[in-house]
Design a protein around this motif. Sequence first.
Motif, short mmCIF file in Angstrom:
data_model
loop_
_atom_site.label_atom_id
_atom_site.label_comp_id
_atom_site.label_asym_id
_atom_site.label_seq_id
_atom_site.Cartn_x
_atom_site.Cartn_y
_atom_site.Cartn_z
N VAL A 141 58.50 95.51 36.85
CA VAL A 141 58.65 96.88 37.34
C VAL A 141 58.18 97.90 36.31
N ASN A 142 58.51 97.70 35.04
CA ASN A 142 58.22 98.70 34.02
C ASN A 142 56.85 98.55 33.35
N PHE A 143 56.39 97.31 33.21
CA PHE A 143 55.15 97.08 32.46
C PHE A 143 54.08 96.35 33.26
N ASP A 144 54.35 96.10 34.56
CA ASP A 144 53.42 95.34 35.40
C ASP A 144 53.05 94.02 34.73
N LEU A 145 54.05 93.38 34.16
CA LEU A 145 53.83 92.17 33.37
C LEU A 145 54.37 90.96 34.14
N ASP A 146 53.46 90.04 34.50
CA ASP A 146 53.85 88.82 35.19
C ASP A 146 54.27 87.77 34.18
N VAL A 147 55.38 87.11 34.46
CA VAL A 147 55.88 86.05 33.58
C VAL A 147 55.82 84.72 34.34
N HIS A 148 55.19 83.73 33.72
CA HIS A 148 55.00 82.44 34.38
C HIS A 148 56.06 81.41 33.98
N TYR A 149 56.58 81.54 32.77
CA TYR A 149 57.59 80.60 32.28
C TYR A 149 58.60 81.35 31.40
N PHE A 150 59.71 80.70 31.15
CA PHE A 150 60.67 81.25 30.19
C PHE A 150 61.12 80.14 29.25
N ALA A 151 61.55 80.52 28.08
CA ALA A 151 62.15 79.59 27.12
C ALA A 151 63.29 80.32 26.42
N MET A 152 64.49 79.81 26.62
CA MET A 152 65.67 80.38 25.98
C MET A 152 65.98 79.52 24.75
N VAL A 153 66.03 80.16 23.59
CA VAL A 153 66.17 79.42 22.34
C VAL A 153 67.46 79.81 21.64
N ASP A 154 68.27 78.81 21.33
CA ASP A 154 69.48 79.01 20.55
C ASP A 154 69.07 79.21 19.09
#
Length: 313
Positions: A141-154
């Motif tokens: 919505v804010n940056f017109d940035l498409d995200v294809h994957y995520f990685a949550m890192v401890d």
Amino acid sequence: MTNITRVKKRDSKKKRFSIIMFFFPLIIICALFMYGYLQYKGAFENSIKDSVLDRTEIEFTPVKSKDDKYNVLLLGIDARDEEKSRTDTIMIAQYNEQTKSTKIISIMRDSYVDIPDYGYNKINAAHAYGGVETLRKTLKVNFDLDVHYFAMVDFKSFSKVVDVAFPEGIEINVEKAMSKGINSTLTAGTHNLSGDQLLDYVRFRQDEESDFGRVRRQQEVLKVLSDEFSEINNVVKLPKVLGTITPHIKTNMKSSLLFSIGQSMLFEKGNDIESMRIPLEGTYTDERYEHAGLVLRIDLDENKKAIQSFLNE
């Protein structure tokens, strides 16, 4: 002994030698594979004891990449807190499969943005409100940035990997004394920092630079680690490093892609990671709101253009 017998013996020796030479490379490969597997397995079993990431499925609706570039949302989580907490670190890593190169965008966590269904607030509140999916929508919505994957890192994985790969520490020029708000006491000067000390170095924000200094040091350390990893023996170190970090990562990436991105960022010699910080200098003002506290009111249009240019140039 007749000539025929001698010839038969020579032929038999040659055949045995040929068989040995044929299988010798296979034996070496099998030995290396077994060594790597045992290194990975031992590190994984040792590391998973300390992993506290919730393994339940995370809601996330990815966008399919239209080319060979993959945008990965990297979230740094202090897993001592609930996973649906405000994220300490928000980065976008773009991996170009064709060029094997990586670009990093660090988004300041106090950036004041429109969070879909929740209104305006700091961007790191998006994860607390609705998890990874709400943060993905916020970036679009804010940056017109498409995200294809995520990685949550401890964050535990960061210090553990550093200690495993570099038992003598990582050389860093600490620009000033640091102790407030972190667990270590760091003095100014060049020091070899252990994993815990390096983590404290990148998390320190109790000075005039505040979060800006923290983001700058994060990008600095990523580049230092990339350079350092490219110097070590990949075959020997990589299985142990992967085994150490895997239990502390939660992602929707396939193992093959995760491996490729990790190898690109950490083991490709001469891979110069390009980086950007959002908001850009001169495109924000400090504001205070009752519901959000002190925030960075950013020029969304300018920063959106900068992101698109940086990722697509």
